[in-house]
Design a protein around this motif. Structure first.
Motif, PDB file in Angstrom:
ATOM      1  N   GLN A  89     -12.079  -7.112   0.924  1.00  0.00           N
ATOM      2  CA  GLN A  89     -11.871  -5.666   0.866  1.00  0.00           C
ATOM      3  C   GLN A  89     -10.386  -5.416   1.151  1.00  0.00           C
ATOM      4  O   GLN A  89     -10.003  -5.133   2.291  1.00  0.00           O
ATOM      5  N   GLU A 132      -8.206  -3.114   0.636  1.00  0.00           N
ATOM      6  CA  GLU A 132      -7.727  -1.859   1.219  1.00  0.00           C
ATOM      7  C   GLU A 132      -7.884  -1.873   2.741  1.00  0.00           C
ATOM      8  O   GLU A 132      -6.967  -1.484   3.479  1.00  0.00           O
ATOM      9  N   LYS A 133      -9.046  -2.330   3.209  1.00  0.00           N
ATOM     10  CA  LYS A 133      -9.263  -2.423   4.653  1.00  0.00           C
ATOM     11  C   LYS A 133      -8.342  -3.471   5.265  1.00  0.00           C
ATOM     12  O   LYS A 133      -7.845  -3.294   6.383  1.00  0.00           O
ATOM     13  N   ARG A 179      -5.348  -4.233   4.294  1.00  0.00           N
ATOM     14  CA  ARG A 179      -4.005  -3.668   4.418  1.00  0.00           C
ATOM     15  C   ARG A 179      -3.892  -2.698   5.586  1.00  0.00           C
ATOM     16  O   ARG A 179      -2.855  -2.650   6.267  1.00  0.00           O
ATOM     17  N   LEU A 180      -4.935  -1.931   5.825  1.00  0.00           N
ATOM     18  CA  LEU A 180      -4.902  -1.005   6.964  1.00  0.00           C
ATOM     19  C   LEU A 180      -4.696  -1.762   8.273  1.00  0.00           C
ATOM     20  O   LEU A 180      -3.897  -1.350   9.122  1.00  0.00           O
ATOM     21  N   SER A 234      -2.673  -9.459   0.014  1.00  0.00           N
ATOM     22  CA  SER A 234      -3.768  -8.498  -0.166  1.00  0.00           C
ATOM     23  C   SER A 234      -3.750  -7.848  -1.551  1.00  0.00           C
ATOM     24  O   SER A 234      -4.737  -7.216  -1.945  1.00  0.00           O
ATOM     25  N   TYR A 235      -2.678  -8.023  -2.305  1.00  0.00           N
ATOM     26  CA  TYR A 235      -2.604  -7.471  -3.650  1.00  0.00           C
ATOM     27  C   TYR A 235      -3.000  -8.494  -4.720  1.00  0.00           C
ATOM     28  O   TYR A 235      -3.001  -8.172  -5.909  1.00  0.00           O
TER      29      TYR A 235
END
Length: 319
Positions: free
Chosen positions: A273, A275-276, A278-279, A301-302
């Motif tokens: 996941q 997006e999570k 990266r947060l 993460s990309y």
């Protein structure tokens, strides 16, 4: 004279007020009811003891001692336990309802086995699911093959025969942060070991824990640990060196940074996941802007999931 319970659930607790109520409730709700819950309050300075005292169940036994660390708390608990089987559990985790029943039945039906652990569901501080952890080995043969490379057990999942642990001298107090791993190497020849291939607990990662990602401990800590595990014993001098490293890092910003970096890794390699991920990595960078590995993790993460999984499989220590 009151009969001894079949299982002692052994729970050390230090400043666990935020989570210990839920942890205790998960034990009291087990399908297997013939147990005692021995909680060793290791010098907590928060409301840990007050939370425990709100729970009215005769199976709960509380022992308080000055803060001496988890190994000391566990050895104190072993001394006061009355059962033949000891189920380890932590004050911030959650037991699945059939955890005790399944492990008790396994040890009863397999007398040549002395310890049984399990897989685990890892959760965030707030209880949200993070990823499913599959043990590196499940059968005795697999465990012995990998024992000196990685710790094969998630400590709060294990149930063991008390006599074997006591015969080995209990938890080694100088093996700070890996007292369990060193103990498993000490008992490996006393009987068979096993991991049940299903999660029996929810293992909570949290930024207040004394345990952090060992990559953040540094090379000196990892080298000392490796030497101790390979030798099978730890000296007081080595213990002092390990403790000094831990104390130097036992500050909230380091633990918070390590927590968010680890969550970021797991949201990439174990439960894709991005997006999570990266947060969490952004939070780790904001806390420790000079750690280059966090920027690498953010860049990764990309990348596509297939590449992340391939990288993790080929070089698991990088993620």
């Amino acid at each position: 004279m009151e009969a001894a319970p079949k299982i002692t659930v052994l729970m050390p607790a230090y400043n666990a007020a935020k989570y210990i109520g839920e942890a205790i409730a998960s034990v009291l709700g087990q399908t297997f009811a013939d147990f005692e819950l021995v909680i060793v309050n290791d010098g907590s300075t928060d409301d840990t003891l007050a939370v425990i005292n709100t729970l009215n169940d005769s199976r709960i036994i509380v022992i308080s001692q000055p803060n001496q660390g988890v190994a000391s708390a566990l050895n104190t608990g072993l001394q006061h336990s009355r059962a033949r089987y000891i189920a380890r559990f932590d004050a911030d985790d959650i037991c699945h309802p059939q955890r005790l029943e399944k492990q008790y039945c396994f040890l009863q039906n397999n007398p040549d086995y002395i310890l049984v652990g399990s897989d685990a569901d890892y959760i965030l501080e707030n209880g949200d699911f993070l990823f499913h952890f599959k043990c590196i080995a499940h059968t005795h043969e697999q465990i012995i093959h990998k024992l000196y490379f990685y710790c094969p057990f998630v400590h709060p999942t294990v149930m063991y025969r008390k006599e074997n642990i006591c015969r080995a001298g209990g938890y080694p107090a100088d093996a700070h942060n890996f007292e369990d791993y060193l103990l498993w190497t000490a008992i490996a020849r006393a009987g068979k070991l096993y991991n049940i291939a299903e999660p029996l607990i929810k293992y909570r990662l949290n930024s207040t824990s004394v345990t952090i990602d060992e990559r953040w401990r540094g090379k000196k800590f990892r080298r000392l640990k490796r030497d101790v595990i390979m030798r099978g014993s730890v000296t007081a001098e080595e213990g002092n060196k390990l403790l000094a490293i831990i104390k130097n890092q036992n500050v909230q910003h380091i633990k918070e940074g390590a927590y968010h970096a680890l969550c970021g890794k797991k949201f990439l390699a174990n439960n894709y996941q991005p997006e999570k991920a990266r947060l969490h990595v952004k939070k780790a960078i904001s806390i420790h802007p000079f750690r280059l590995d966090n920027y690498l993790l953010y860049t990764l993460s990309y990348l596509p999931e297939k590449f992340i999984l391939w990288l993790h499989e080929k070089s698991p220590n990088r993620l």
